[in-house]
Design a protein around this motif. Structure first.
Motif, PDB file in Angstrom:
ATOM      1  N   PHE A   1      23.685 -24.164  -9.751  1.00  0.00           N
ATOM      2  CA  PHE A   1      24.506 -23.025 -10.155  1.00  0.00           C
ATOM      3  C   PHE A   1      24.932 -22.226  -8.932  1.00  0.00           C
ATOM      4  N   SER A   2      26.226 -21.997  -8.807  1.00  0.00           N
ATOM      5  CA  SER A   2      26.765 -21.146  -7.734  1.00  0.00           C
ATOM      6  C   SER A   2      27.634 -20.075  -8.377  1.00  0.00           C
ATOM      7  N   ASN A   3      27.275 -18.821  -8.133  1.00  0.00           N
ATOM      8  CA  ASN A   3      27.910 -17.715  -8.849  1.00  0.00           C
ATOM      9  C   ASN A   3      28.881 -16.927  -7.963  1.00  0.00           C
ATOM     10  N   PHE A   4      29.960 -16.459  -8.570  1.00  0.00           N
ATOM     11  CA  PHE A   4      30.892 -15.479  -8.001  1.00  0.00           C
ATOM     12  C   PHE A   4      31.313 -15.747  -6.564  1.00  0.00           C
ATOM     13  N   GLY A   5      31.941 -16.901  -6.382  1.00  0.00           N
ATOM     14  CA  GLY A   5      32.664 -17.146  -5.145  1.00  0.00           C
ATOM     15  C   GLY A   5      31.911 -17.812  -4.016  1.00  0.00           C
ATOM     16  N   GLY A   6      30.684 -18.248  -4.228  1.00  0.00           N
ATOM     17  CA  GLY A   6      29.982 -18.950  -3.163  1.00  0.00           C
ATOM     18  C   GLY A   6      30.742 -20.188  -2.709  1.00  0.00           C
ATOM     19  N   ILE A   7      31.311 -20.911  -3.662  1.00  0.00           N
ATOM     20  CA  ILE A   7      32.081 -22.117  -3.352  1.00  0.00           C
ATOM     21  C   ILE A   7      33.353 -21.769  -2.587  1.00  0.00           C
ATOM     22  N   ASN A   8      33.855 -20.556  -2.744  1.00  0.00           N
ATOM     23  CA  ASN A   8      35.066 -20.148  -2.027  1.00  0.00           C
ATOM     24  C   ASN A   8      34.849 -19.961  -0.531  1.00  0.00           C
TER      25      ASN A   8
ATOM     26  N   VAL B   1      27.373 -25.856 -12.387  1.00  0.00           N
ATOM     27  CA  VAL B   1      28.175 -24.754 -12.920  1.00  0.00           C
ATOM     28  C   VAL B   1      28.567 -23.866 -11.746  1.00  0.00           C
ATOM     29  N   PHE B   2      29.865 -23.770 -11.514  1.00  0.00           N
ATOM     30  CA  PHE B   2      30.390 -22.943 -10.434  1.00  0.00           C
ATOM     31  C   PHE B   2      31.213 -21.799 -11.013  1.00  0.00           C
ATOM     32  N   VAL B   3      31.099 -20.622 -10.415  1.00  0.00           N
ATOM     33  CA  VAL B   3      31.987 -19.496 -10.728  1.00  0.00           C
ATOM     34  C   VAL B   3      32.821 -19.254  -9.474  1.00  0.00           C
ATOM     35  N   ILE B   4      34.129 -19.461  -9.604  1.00  0.00           N
ATOM     36  CA  ILE B   4      35.025 -19.584  -8.454  1.00  0.00           C
ATOM     37  C   ILE B   4      36.230 -18.657  -8.601  1.00  0.00           C
ATOM     38  N   MET B   5      36.753 -18.197  -7.477  1.00  0.00           N
ATOM     39  CA  MET B   5      37.996 -17.420  -7.477  1.00  0.00           C
ATOM     40  C   MET B   5      39.185 -18.376  -7.424  1.00  0.00           C
TER      41      MET B   5
ATOM     42  N   CYS C   1       9.757 -19.226  -8.823  1.00  0.00           N
ATOM     43  CA  CYS C   1      10.884 -19.239  -7.899  1.00  0.00           C
ATOM     44  C   CYS C   1      10.444 -19.509  -6.465  1.00  0.00           C
ATOM     45  N   THR C   2      11.142 -20.437  -5.816  1.00  0.00           N
ATOM     46  CA  THR C   2      10.958 -20.684  -4.388  1.00  0.00           C
ATOM     47  C   THR C   2      12.283 -20.420  -3.677  1.00  0.00           C
ATOM     48  N   ILE C   3      12.196 -20.221  -2.367  1.00  0.00           N
ATOM     49  CA  ILE C   3      13.374 -19.850  -1.578  1.00  0.00           C
ATOM     50  C   ILE C   3      13.568 -20.868  -0.460  1.00  0.00           C
ATOM     51  N   LYS C   4      14.826 -21.228  -0.231  1.00  0.00           N
ATOM     52  CA  LYS C   4      15.132 -22.209   0.815  1.00  0.00           C
ATOM     53  C   LYS C   4      16.443 -21.827   1.496  1.00  0.00           C
ATOM     54  N   LYS C   5      16.448 -21.882   2.821  1.00  0.00           N
ATOM     55  CA  LYS C   5      17.685 -21.675   3.563  1.00  0.00           C
ATOM     56  C   LYS C   5      18.533 -22.931   3.473  1.00  0.00           C
ATOM     57  N   LEU C   6      19.799 -22.762   3.093  1.00  0.00           N
ATOM     58  CA  LEU C   6      20.656 -23.922   2.879  1.00  0.00           C
ATOM     59  C   LEU C   6      22.087 -23.592   3.274  1.00  0.00           C
ATOM     60  N   ASN C   7      22.658 -24.471   4.063  1.00  0.00           N
ATOM     61  CA  ASN C   7      24.055 -24.362   4.470  1.00  0.00           C
ATOM     62  C   ASN C   7      24.852 -25.408   3.705  1.00  0.00           C
ATOM     63  N   LEU C   8      25.806 -24.977   2.890  1.00  0.00           N
ATOM     64  CA  LEU C   8      26.577 -25.916   2.078  1.00  0.00           C
ATOM     65  C   LEU C   8      27.322 -26.938   2.926  1.00  0.00           C
TER      66      LEU C   8
ATOM     67  N   THR D   1      14.934 -22.827  -7.528  1.00  0.00           N
ATOM     68  CA  THR D   1      15.001 -22.849  -6.076  1.00  0.00           C
ATOM     69  C   THR D   1      16.226 -22.048  -5.664  1.00  0.00           C
ATOM     70  N   ALA D   2      16.007 -20.885  -5.075  1.00  0.00           N
ATOM     71  CA  ALA D   2      17.101 -19.990  -4.680  1.00  0.00           C
ATOM     72  C   ALA D   2      17.478 -20.268  -3.232  1.00  0.00           C
ATOM     73  N   THR D   3      18.771 -20.461  -2.964  1.00  0.00           N
ATOM     74  CA  THR D   3      19.217 -20.827  -1.625  1.00  0.00           C
ATOM     75  C   THR D   3      20.280 -19.871  -1.116  1.00  0.00           C
ATOM     76  N   ASP D   4      20.350 -19.765   0.203  1.00  0.00           N
ATOM     77  CA  ASP D   4      21.406 -19.007   0.869  1.00  0.00           C
ATOM     78  C   ASP D   4      21.395 -19.400   2.334  1.00  0.00           C
ATOM     79  N   VAL D   5      22.527 -19.234   2.997  1.00  0.00           N
ATOM     80  CA  VAL D   5      22.607 -19.523   4.423  1.00  0.00           C
ATOM     81  C   VAL D   5      22.200 -18.315   5.258  1.00  0.00           C
TER      82      VAL D   5
END
Length: 214
Positions: free
Chosen positions: A63-70, A95-99, A40-47, A15-19
């Motif tokens: 999984f959140s890659n390359f700075g999404g959590i930032n 699993v987060f990839v964070i700056m 794969c399904t897609i969903k709009k999501l605001n953290l 499930t791929a998400t993005d705002v």
């Protein structure tokens, strides 16, 4: 959508998400282009909006890659601690990839440019406005310990790994694209230190892997 395609092509249900509507559109195009739509399904999501985390199924991995959590502040992360634990299966992982709050490469670059105010910009308690695609994104930096303190109630640490301690940040791509031998040496060095967790505090990014507590 790069990660969504990668996992879907491996046979995982994603499930791929993005705002961002535009990023979701790009994701959908890539999924269709590479034949990954079946997995794969897609969903709009605001953290920052817990209501968006309304899923019928539970997940084995978030999984959140390359700075999404930032892109979110500490209060949002505290809410995520509870929200994510509810949509994970037993022994599920995040699993987060964070700056982090300091990057050796970045500080060295700003020193050479004599931009002294930016040398320790990540360490500021205030968010930093990062220019991206003609706009600005409010960016918060976190150390591995910050993330553990926020998520420690519901999650236990599996591992922390540095990403980009020797490999230069993307803003130096033009410089290193003409120096392939040097880049190869840096890649070898990066692999050699990939399990030295203490370097995560000085890398461009770090990976943190946490498991839901039983």
């Amino acid at each position: 959508g790069e990660d969504a395609v990668y996992f879907a092509k491996k046979g995982y249900s994603v499930t791929a998400t993005d705002v961002s509507d535009e990023m979701l559109k790009v994701t959908e195009e890539k999924i269709n282009k590479y034949g990954a739509a079946d997995n794969c399904t897609i969903k709009k999501l605001n953290l920052a909006n817990p209501v968006d985390f309304n899923f019928e199924q539970k997940f084995d991995l978030i999984f959140s890659n390359f700075g999404g959590i930032n892109c979110v502040d500490e209060e949002v992360l505290k809410n995520l601690n509870d929200v994510l634990s509810k949509i994970l299966s037993s022994s599920g992982r995040v699993v987060f990839v964070i700056m982090p709050k300091f990057c050796l490469w970045e500080s060295f670059y700003f020193l050479l440019k004599l931009k002294f105010k930016k040398v320790f910009r990540r360490a500021s308690a205030k968010p930093f406005n990062v220019k991206l695609d003609g706009g600005e994104v409010k960016t918060y930096y976190y150390s591995p310990n910050d993330i553990l303190n926020i998520f420690g109630k519901n999650f236990k640490l599996e591992k922390v790994k540095p990403i980009g301690f020797f490999i230069p940040p993307s803003f130096l791509n033009n410089f290193f694209s003409r120096r392939e031998k040097l880049l190869s040496v840096l890649e070898i060095s990066e692999r050699a230190v990939s399990n030295l967790s203490f370097l995560s505090n000085a890398s461009d990014h770090f990976l943190i892997d946490m498991e839901l507590k039983g």
